[in-house]
Design an enzyme around this catalytic site. Structure first.
Site, PDB file in Angstrom:
ATOM      1  N   LYS A  45      53.294  21.580 101.849  1.00  0.00           N
ATOM      2  CA  LYS A  45      53.803  22.966 101.821  1.00  0.00           C
ATOM      3  C   LYS A  45      55.297  22.962 101.530  1.00  0.00           C
ATOM      4  CE  LYS A  45      51.039  24.904 101.392  1.00  0.00           C
ATOM      5  NZ  LYS A  45      49.658  24.613 101.332  1.00  0.00           N
ATOM      6  N   ASN A  59      41.879  28.741  77.768  1.00  0.00           N
ATOM      7  CA  ASN A  59      42.208  28.026  78.998  1.00  0.00           C
ATOM      8  C   ASN A  59      41.455  26.703  78.956  1.00  0.00           C
ATOM      9  OD1 ASN A  59      42.515  27.161  81.651  1.00  0.00           O
ATOM     10  ND2 ASN A  59      40.895  28.492  82.416  1.00  0.00           N
ATOM     11  N   GLY A  60      42.182  25.592  79.020  1.00  0.00           N
ATOM     12  CA  GLY A  60      41.519  24.288  78.970  1.00  0.00           C
ATOM     13  C   GLY A  60      42.346  23.327  78.137  1.00  0.00           C
ATOM     14  N   GLU A  99      49.702  17.962 105.155  1.00  0.00           N
ATOM     15  CA  GLU A  99      49.714  19.335 104.653  1.00  0.00           C
ATOM     16  C   GLU A  99      51.097  19.980 104.844  1.00  0.00           C
ATOM     17  OE1 GLU A  99      48.091  21.059 102.752  1.00  0.00           O
ATOM     18  OE2 GLU A  99      48.567  23.140 103.197  1.00  0.00           O
ATOM     19  N   HIS A 112      55.710   0.710 109.474  1.00  0.00           N
ATOM     20  CA  HIS A 112      55.234  -0.276 108.498  1.00  0.00           C
ATOM     21  C   HIS A 112      55.919  -0.102 107.140  1.00  0.00           C
ATOM     22  CE1 HIS A 112      52.182  -1.854 111.208  1.00  0.00           C
ATOM     23  NE2 HIS A 112      52.042  -0.599 111.620  1.00  0.00           N
ATOM     24  N   LYS A 150      47.421  28.497  90.656  1.00  0.00           N
ATOM     25  CA  LYS A 150      46.511  28.670  91.795  1.00  0.00           C
ATOM     26  C   LYS A 150      45.158  28.007  91.564  1.00  0.00           C
ATOM     27  CE  LYS A 150      45.629  30.750  95.785  1.00  0.00           C
ATOM     28  NZ  LYS A 150      46.293  30.148  96.945  1.00  0.00           N
ATOM     29  N   TRP A 160      49.778  28.251  81.764  1.00  0.00           N
ATOM     30  CA  TRP A 160      50.273  27.061  82.453  1.00  0.00           C
ATOM     31  C   TRP A 160      50.248  25.975  81.381  1.00  0.00           C
ATOM     32  CZ3 TRP A 160      48.601  22.099  83.805  1.00  0.00           C
ATOM     33  CH2 TRP A 160      49.381  21.467  84.795  1.00  0.00           C
ATOM     34  N   ARG A 219      47.555  31.952  88.137  1.00  0.00           N
ATOM     35  CA  ARG A 219      46.893  30.855  87.418  1.00  0.00           C
ATOM     36  C   ARG A 219      47.848  30.128  86.477  1.00  0.00           C
ATOM     37  NH1 ARG A 219      41.072  31.058  87.165  1.00  0.00           N
ATOM     38  NH2 ARG A 219      41.289  29.825  85.282  1.00  0.00           N
ATOM     39  N   CYS A 226      45.809  28.809  83.583  1.00  0.00           N
ATOM     40  CA  CYS A 226      45.918  29.849  82.570  1.00  0.00           C
ATOM     41  C   CYS A 226      44.957  30.976  82.935  1.00  0.00           C
ATOM     42  CB  CYS A 226      45.593  29.381  81.152  1.00  0.00           C
ATOM     43  SG  CYS A 226      46.643  28.065  80.576  1.00  0.00           S
ATOM     44  N   GLU A 277      56.044  21.937  97.827  1.00  0.00           N
ATOM     45  CA  GLU A 277      55.665  22.822  96.727  1.00  0.00           C
ATOM     46  C   GLU A 277      56.464  24.112  96.688  1.00  0.00           C
ATOM     47  OE1 GLU A 277      51.465  23.751  96.717  1.00  0.00           O
ATOM     48  OE2 GLU A 277      51.437  23.917  98.879  1.00  0.00           O
TER      49      GLU A 277
HETATM   50  C1  F6R Z   1      48.533  23.746  97.587  1.00  0.00           C
HETATM   51  C2  F6R Z   1      47.330  24.177  96.904  1.00  0.00           C
HETATM   52  C3  F6R Z   1      46.628  23.196  96.059  1.00  0.00           C
HETATM   53  C4  F6R Z   1      45.110  23.449  96.106  1.00  0.00           C
HETATM   54  C5  F6R Z   1      44.384  22.523  95.131  1.00  0.00           C
HETATM   55  C6  F6R Z   1      42.884  22.717  95.210  1.00  0.00           C
HETATM   56  O1  F6R Z   1      49.054  24.753  98.386  1.00  0.00           O
HETATM   57  O2  F6R Z   1      46.933  25.309  97.008  1.00  0.00           O
HETATM   58  O3  F6R Z   1      46.921  21.889  96.409  1.00  0.00           O
HETATM   59  O4  F6R Z   1      44.661  23.215  97.407  1.00  0.00           O
HETATM   60  O5  F6R Z   1      44.822  22.794  93.842  1.00  0.00           O
HETATM   61  O6  F6R Z   1      42.530  24.047  94.993  1.00  0.00           O
HETATM   62  P1  F6R Z   1      41.124  24.589  95.438  1.00  0.00           P
HETATM   63  O7  F6R Z   1      41.094  24.678  96.913  1.00  0.00           O
HETATM   64  O8  F6R Z   1      41.018  25.934  94.777  1.00  0.00           O
HETATM   65  O9  F6R Z   1      40.110  23.619  94.923  1.00  0.00           O
END
Ligand code: F6R
Length: 614
Positions: free
Chosen positions: A491, A101-102, A487, A510, A609, A75, A27, A2, A494
Site C-alpha cells: 500500500k 485492450n491487450g 500488504e 537474515h 485497476k 495503460w 483501468r 485500458c 503504490e
Molecule cells: C494493489 C492492487 C493490485 C491487485 C492485483 C490483482 O492495491 O489492487 O495489486 O490486487 O492487480 O487484482 P485482482 O484482485 O483484481 O485480481
C-alpha cells in the site's frame, strides 16, 4: 488494463462516451481518446496524453457530433503515452477506427507484412496494425464484419477490441479474444453501449450481455448479433447486473480510497449478511460440492496477484488452522506456468477483486484443465472469474474505484474465513462450541473495524508529517500478520512511491536488518497474541541499531509504548480477526503519507485497476 466504452443510439455520443471513460479511468490513465461518426459519415477523433480531464478539455473546446462513438483510456504497453500513440487508431483510408485492450503478440510480423503491402503507420503501437489489417481484408472483397472477424483470427495474444467504419453508421463491432479483460454489451431502448467493466454500464442499463473469449458482436441500435470468431451464431444469454451506482460516488471524502477505507464496517457487514447463523454457529455458503467431496479434498491452493495474493496467504493459513486441510497460496502468474500437480481432490480458489486479472484467469483455466475443483472469490458478479469458476463467493464490497485495493482486501479475507469455517464444519475439525465462538466473533467484526478506524485520533497526520520524507520503510509481522506486513508495504509503495518491504519479523536478521538505520522506519505488527514476545525481541533488535519503530499493538497494552517510538492501536480481538483489524492502520498510514506528499491517491502513477495483460 485500458478501458473501452462505446455508444450507438439516438443521443449525442461524445458526452456519453467521455462519461463512460471517466468511470473506467481506473483501468489506465496514461492517455485517452474518442472517435465519433457524424451524420455526414465523417469519423472525427479527439485524443490527449495524460488523464481524462485533458481529453475533456480537447473535446469540449472542439466537440464531435454524432450518435455513434467509441473511446479508450490507455495503460501504455507499446509506445510512450503521447497523443500519437493514444487510441483510437485509424486505417490508411481514415474510414476504419479501432480501440484495443491487450497485447498483440505478433504485431511486428503483421506490421512488416502490411508495410510491404504499402501500408503507412503513424504510431508505434501494436494496435494500429488492426485497422490496417481490416482495411486490407475489405480491399480483398470482404464485408466490414467479415473483415473484422477474419482479422481477429490473425491476432495472437488476448484482446478486447471495438471498431467502427465510416460507411456503417448503424454498426459497432466488438470482440474478445482470450482473457484480456472483458467487454460487455449494455442493452438500452433504441440505444446500445459497450464497456470493459460492468459498473460503467450501470448508469445506462441493467441488461447486459458479457462477451466470452472467442466471441464477436455486431451491434445495432436495437440489439446485437453475437457469434464465435469462426462465424457460428451464439445464443447469448442476458445477465442482469445489480451494481449500486450510488455507492460509487465519493460521498464527501477527499479521495475514493479514503471513502473506501472508511466504509469497511459496512462492506464487511455486506460480506457477512445472510452467511452466519447462531445456535450453533454455522456458515452458509452456496458451494458446488457435495459434503462427501468436501471431506475428500486433500489440498487447497489459493491463487491471486498483488493485494489478492496477500489475501491468499492469509486464506491458506485460515484453511489449515480451521479445516486442517494442507493449504498453500501461490502467485497466479507463476502457478500457471509450472505445471502444478492437481487432481479432483484439489480445490483451487482464485482471488480477484476485479475478476478480470489475466494471470489469475489463466491459472484458473490450468487448474480446471488439470481436473481440480475451482472457486472464485471476486467482487464483480458476472466477471470472467465469476463465470469461469464452478462457483463464486462474492465479496459484496460494492464498487472499488481507488486503484489501490482496500475494502476488497478485507472482504476477500472475510470470504476466506467463511470458506474455512464451512469446510471445518463438514470435516468436523473444530468443536461446535468453538465454531459458535468464531461465528460470533465474525459477527462483531464490522463494529471492531469501526473501532479500529476511529482509534489513534490525530496520529496518522502526525506520523505522516514525521515520516513521509523517509526514503524506505520495512514492515514486519509474524504468523497471520506476516502477509499484512507485505500488504502494508505494498500500500505504501503504490500510493506514496516510497520504497517499502514487508516480511516475517523473523526474516529480518537474515539479511534485511542491514538496511536498518535512523532513516528507515520499521512498522512492526505486534498485537498481544502468541507471537508477541517474539515480536518484542525483533523490535529490540531494530532499536539496538538506531532504527525507529512504529508499533501496532492491542488497545490497552500500556507497557508497549516505552518499547517503540510511536504506537498505533487496534481493538482486542481473537487472533483470526487480527489480520483484518491490523490492515486498518496500514491503510491509513499509507493514505495519509501519500496525501501529505500530494500524490494522486486514487490513480497512482503507472498502475491500473484491472490488470488484463500478462
Ligand atoms: C494493489 C492492487 C493490485 C491487485 C492485483 C490483482 O492495491 O489492487 O495489486 O490486487 O492487480 O487484482 P485482482 O484482485 O483484481 O485480481
Amino acid at each position: 488494463m485500458c478501458g473501452i466504452f462505446g455508444y450507438l443510439g439516438y443521443q449525442e455520443a461524445q458526452p456519453l462516451v467521455i462519461d463512460g471513460l471517466r468511470s473506467l479511468a481506473y483501468r489506465g490513465y496514461d492517455s485517452a481518446g474518442i472517435a465519433v461518426l457524424s451524420s455526414e459519415g465523417t469519423l472525427g477523433v479527439r485524443k490527449a496524453a495524460g488523464k481524462i480531464d485533458n481529453l475533456i478539455g480537447a473535446a469540449t473546446s472542439s466537440p464531435l457530433s454524432g450518435k455513434l462513438g467509441i473511446g479508450h483510456t490507455r495503460w501504455a504497453t507499446h509506445g510512450e503515452p503521447n497523443e500519437i500513440n493514444s487510441h483510437p487508431h485509424f486505417d490508411g483510408s481514415g474510414s476504419i477506427v479501432v480501440v484495443h485492450n491487450g497485447i498483440l503478440e505478433n504485431y511486428a510480423e503483421l506490421k512488416e507484412r502490411l508495410i510491404a503491402n504499402g501500408h503507412v503507420f503513424s504510431s508505434v503501437t501494436d494496435t494500429e496494425v488492426i485497422p490496417h489489417l481490416i482495411q486490407e481484408l475489405i480491399a480483398e472483397g470482404l464485408s466490414f464484419p467479415e473483415a473484422v472477424r477474419i482479422a481477429a483470427g490473425q491476432l495472437r495474444g488476448a484482446h478486447a477490441i471495438a471498431c467502427l467504419h465510416a460507411d456503417h453508421p448503424q454498426e459497432m463491432i466488438t470482440l474478445r479474444i482470450g482473457n484480456a479483460g472483458g467487454v460487455s454489451i449494455g442493452h438500452g431502448q433504441g440505444e446500445m453501449f459497450i464497456a470493459s467493466d460492468l459498473p460503467a454500464l450501470v448508469p445506462h442499463t441493467s441488461s447486459v450481455t458479457p462477451l466470452e473469449p472467442g466471441e464477436m458482436a455486431i451491434i445495432n441500435p436495437e440489439g446485437c448479433d453475437v457469434m464465435t470468431l469462426d462465424g457460428t451464431p451464439v445464443d447469448s444469454s442476458r445477465l442482469t447486473i445489480t451494481v449500486n451506482a450510488v455507492s460509487a460516488a465519493k460521498g464527501g471524502y477527499k479521495h475514493f480510497m479514503l471513502k473506501e477505507i472508511m466504509e469497511q464496517p459496512e462492506t464487511a457487514m455486506s460480506a457477512l449478511r445472510g452467511r452466519l447463523s447462531f445456535n450453533p454457529g454455522e456458515v452458509t455458503l452456496d458451494l458446488p460440492f457435495t459434503e462427501q467431496e468436501m471431506k475428500e479434498f486433500t489440498r487447497v491452493v489459493f491463487i491471486g496477484m498483488g493485494t489478492s495474493s496477500h489475501a491468499c496467504q492469509i486464506g491458506a493459513r485460515f484453511i489449515e488452522i480451521l479445516a486442517r486441510i494442507p493449504a498453500t497460496s501461490e502467485n497466479a502468474a507463476e502457478f500457471r506456468y509450472r505445471d502444478p500437480v492437481l487432481d479432483s481432490h484439489s480445490l483451487v480458489v482464485a482471488v480477484a477483486q476485479s475478476g478480470e486479472t489475466a494471470d489469475t484467469l489463466e491459472a484458473m483455466h490450468q487448474a480446471a484443465t488439470a481436473g481440480a475443483r475451482t472457486l472464485a472469490i471476486t467482487n464483480v458478479e458476472g466477471s470472467q472469474a465469476y463465470r469461469q469458476a464452478e462457483a463464486s463467493i462474492l465479496m459484496h464490497a460494492g464498487p472499488e474505484i481507488g486503484v489501490a485495493s482496500s475494502k476488497t482486501f478485507i472482504n476477500s479475507m472475510i470470504a476466506m474465513q467463511l470458506l474455512a469455517l464451512r469446510l471445518a464444519a463438514t470435516r468436523n475439525t473444530i468443536p461446535v462450541a468453538a465454531s459458535t465462538e468464531y461465528v460470533q466473533a465474525l459477527s462483531h467484526l464490522p463494529g471492531l473495524l469501526g473501532e479500529a478506524l476511529s482509534a489513534n485520533e490525530g496520529m496518522y497526520h502526525k506520523l505522516a508529517a514525521k515520516y513521509a520524507r523517509s526514503r524506505r520503510f520495512l514492515f514486519i509481522g509474524r504468523g497471520l500478520l506476516e502477509p499484512i506486513a507485505r500488504e502494508g508495504a505494498m500500500k505504501l509503495k503504490e500510493i506514496s512511491y516510497i520504497h517499502a518491504e514487508g516480511m516475517s519479523a523473523a526474516e529480518l536478521k537474515h539479511g534485511p536488518i542491514a538496511l536498518v538505520d535512523p532513516e528507515t522506519p520499521v512498522i512492526a505488527f505486534a498485537p498481544r497474541n502468541a507471537m508477541y514476545e517474539k515480536m518484542l525481541g525483533n523490535i529490540s533488535e531494530v532499536r539496538a541499531r538506531s532504527g525507529q519503530v512504529i508499533g501496532i499493538t492491542t488497545a490497552g497494552n500500556a507497557g508497549f509504548t516505552g518499547l517503540v517510538d510511536d504506537t498505533l492501536y487496534i481493538p482486542a480481538t481473537p487472533p483470526l480477526l487480527e489480520p483484518l483489524l491490523a490492515t486498518i492502520p496500514a491503510q491509513l498510514l499509507a493514505y495519509h503519507m501519500a496525501d501529505l506528499l500530494g500524490n494522486d491517491v486514487d490513480q497512482p502513477r503507472n498502475l491500473a485497476k484491472s490488470v488484463t495483460v500478462e
